[in-house]
Design an enzyme around this catalytic site. Sequence first.
Site, mmCIF file in Angstrom:
data_model
loop_
_atom_site.group_PDB
_atom_site.id
_atom_site.type_symbol
_atom_site.label_atom_id
_atom_site.label_comp_id
_atom_site.label_asym_id
_atom_site.label_seq_id
_atom_site.Cartn_x
_atom_site.Cartn_y
_atom_site.Cartn_z
ATOM 1 N N ARG A 195 0.886 -1.179 0.000
ATOM 2 C CA ARG A 195 0.000 0.000 0.000
ATOM 3 C C ARG A 195 0.916 1.219 0.000
ATOM 4 O O ARG A 195 1.713 1.400 0.920
ATOM 5 C CB ARG A 195 -0.897 0.005 1.238
ATOM 6 C CG ARG A 195 -1.626 1.313 1.422
ATOM 7 C CD ARG A 195 -2.729 1.250 2.437
ATOM 8 N NE ARG A 195 -3.890 0.559 1.891
ATOM 9 C CZ ARG A 195 -5.117 0.657 2.389
ATOM 10 N NH1 ARG A 195 -5.351 1.396 3.456
ATOM 11 N NH2 ARG A 195 -6.114 0.005 1.835
ATOM 12 N N HIS A 223 -7.403 0.938 -6.519
ATOM 13 C CA HIS A 223 -7.600 0.048 -5.368
ATOM 14 C C HIS A 223 -8.257 -1.247 -5.864
ATOM 15 O O HIS A 223 -9.418 -1.531 -5.556
ATOM 16 C CB HIS A 223 -8.468 0.760 -4.330
ATOM 17 C CG HIS A 223 -8.399 0.161 -2.958
ATOM 18 N ND1 HIS A 223 -7.625 -0.945 -2.651
ATOM 19 C CD2 HIS A 223 -9.019 0.518 -1.795
ATOM 20 C CE1 HIS A 223 -7.775 -1.238 -1.372
ATOM 21 N NE2 HIS A 223 -8.608 -0.366 -0.833
ATOM 22 N N GLN A 232 -10.032 -3.910 -3.484
ATOM 23 C CA GLN A 232 -11.330 -3.461 -2.983
ATOM 24 C C GLN A 232 -12.427 -3.768 -4.005
ATOM 25 O O GLN A 232 -13.513 -4.259 -3.655
ATOM 26 C CB GLN A 232 -11.279 -1.944 -2.719
ATOM 27 C CG GLN A 232 -12.593 -1.373 -2.241
ATOM 28 C CD GLN A 232 -12.996 -1.896 -0.875
ATOM 29 O OE1 GLN A 232 -12.220 -1.794 0.059
ATOM 30 N NE2 GLN A 232 -14.193 -2.459 -0.746
ATOM 31 N N ASP A 284 -17.418 7.133 -1.832
ATOM 32 C CA ASP A 284 -16.216 6.985 -1.012
ATOM 33 C C ASP A 284 -15.991 8.320 -0.304
ATOM 34 O O ASP A 284 -16.620 9.326 -0.638
ATOM 35 C CB ASP A 284 -15.020 6.609 -1.914
ATOM 36 C CG ASP A 284 -13.788 6.170 -1.126
ATOM 37 O OD1 ASP A 284 -13.896 5.986 0.112
ATOM 38 O OD2 ASP A 284 -12.721 6.019 -1.737
ATOM 39 N N CYS A 323 -16.455 1.560 0.403
ATOM 40 C CA CYS A 323 -15.300 0.705 0.757
ATOM 41 C C CYS A 323 -14.875 0.883 2.215
ATOM 42 O O CYS A 323 -14.159 0.034 2.736
ATOM 43 C CB CYS A 323 -14.144 0.969 -0.191
ATOM 44 S SG CYS A 323 -13.430 2.611 -0.050
ATOM 45 N N ARG A 342 -13.673 -8.618 1.428
ATOM 46 C CA ARG A 342 -12.227 -8.394 1.226
ATOM 47 C C ARG A 342 -11.471 -9.684 1.540
ATOM 48 O O ARG A 342 -10.534 -10.057 0.850
ATOM 49 C CB ARG A 342 -11.711 -7.268 2.141
ATOM 50 C CG ARG A 342 -12.244 -5.877 1.842
ATOM 51 C CD ARG A 342 -11.768 -5.338 0.515
ATOM 52 N NE ARG A 342 -10.323 -5.278 0.389
ATOM 53 C CZ ARG A 342 -9.542 -4.285 0.815
ATOM 54 N NH1 ARG A 342 -10.097 -3.208 1.346
ATOM 55 N NH2 ARG A 342 -8.227 -4.304 0.651
#
Length: 304
Positions: free
Chosen positions: A106, A133, A136, A224, A263, A291
Site C-alpha cells: 500500500r 484500489h 477493494q 467513497d 469501501c 475483502r
Amino acid sequence: MASPRHFLDLDLLKSDELRRILDMGHAYKHPAAGAAAKNQPLAGRTLAMVFEKPSTRTRVSFELAMRQLGGDVVVLSAADSQMGRGEPVADTARVLSRYVDAIMMRTTEKSKLDEMAAYATVPVINGLTNLSHPCQIMADLMTLEEHKGGLNDKVVAWSGDGNNVATSWIHAAARFGFELRVASPEPLQPADELIEWARAQGGKVSVLNDPEAAVRGADCIVTDTWVSMGVEASVNRHNMLAPYRVDERLMAAAKPDAIFMHCLPAKRGEEVSAAVIDGPQSVVWDEAENRLHAQKGILAWCLA
Ligand code: CP
C-alpha cells in the site's frame, strides 16, 4: 524463470483471469462441506505486507486470508523500516524476494508499486495506491454478484470524488461489461484518457455532473470519502462534493431494491447519510467481509 504473476491493476488483467479470481473468492467463502480445514494451498508460503499508509480492512483481511490458506505474513510499516530512511524500493523488492513468496504493498505513489513489481522476483499485489484500489473492487464485485446475480446487465452509479477507487470501478466496468455512471464535480472527474480507454475496451462508462441522472434506474450506488488519504481537506472541496452526498433522496431515485456500497472508512453526514449507510439497502458489512474472500482468490491466483 517465468515472470511472477502480479496483481497490480484490473486493466492489466484479462476478463477471464479476473472471472477466475472472483470464482475462487466465492468458492472460498462457501467451501464444500468438510473442505475448509483441508484447503490450505498456501501452506509454507509467506506474504510480506508493506504499508506506507494506514489500514484496517486491508491489513486484517490479507493477514487472515493468508493464515486461513495455511500461510504466514510479515508486516512492515514503511516508516519503521529502512524504506523510511530512503532505502530504494528496488532494493527492498530484491531483498524481500529472497525471504517471502509474495509482497502486498500500500503506497503513496503508483510509481513505487511499479518499481516494486519491476524488481521483485515474487508476485506483487496492489493494496492501494494514489491511483487505484483493485483488491477493494474485487470484493465489491463479489458483493454485487451476491446481492444482484450476474454483473453484465447491471447498472452501477458512483456519486462523489472520482478518486482511486472510482478508477478501479472504471477498469472493472471495462472488464465485466456492466454499465457504470460516474457523477462527480468537474474538477474531480476521472481523467479523460481513462474514460477513453474504458470505452475503447467496449466499456459502458459515462461521466456526469448530475448525481440524480447517474443513479436513475441503478442497481447499486457507490461512494467513497471526500478526503482520500494524501488529499487535503478544504471548504471548497466539501462544497463541491455536497450535492453528491448519498442520502435518502438520492437512494430513492435509484431502483427500489438498489444496494448501497462504500469501501470504508465512511464519514456519516459527508459522503453518505447515516440513514443510508446504516439502513436496509446498505451492504457495506458484506462488502468489508468480502475483502477476506476475494483476497484469498487473489492470493491463490498469484501463488498457488
Ligand atoms: N477500504 C480499505 O482499503 O480499508 P482500509 O484502509 O482500512 O484498509
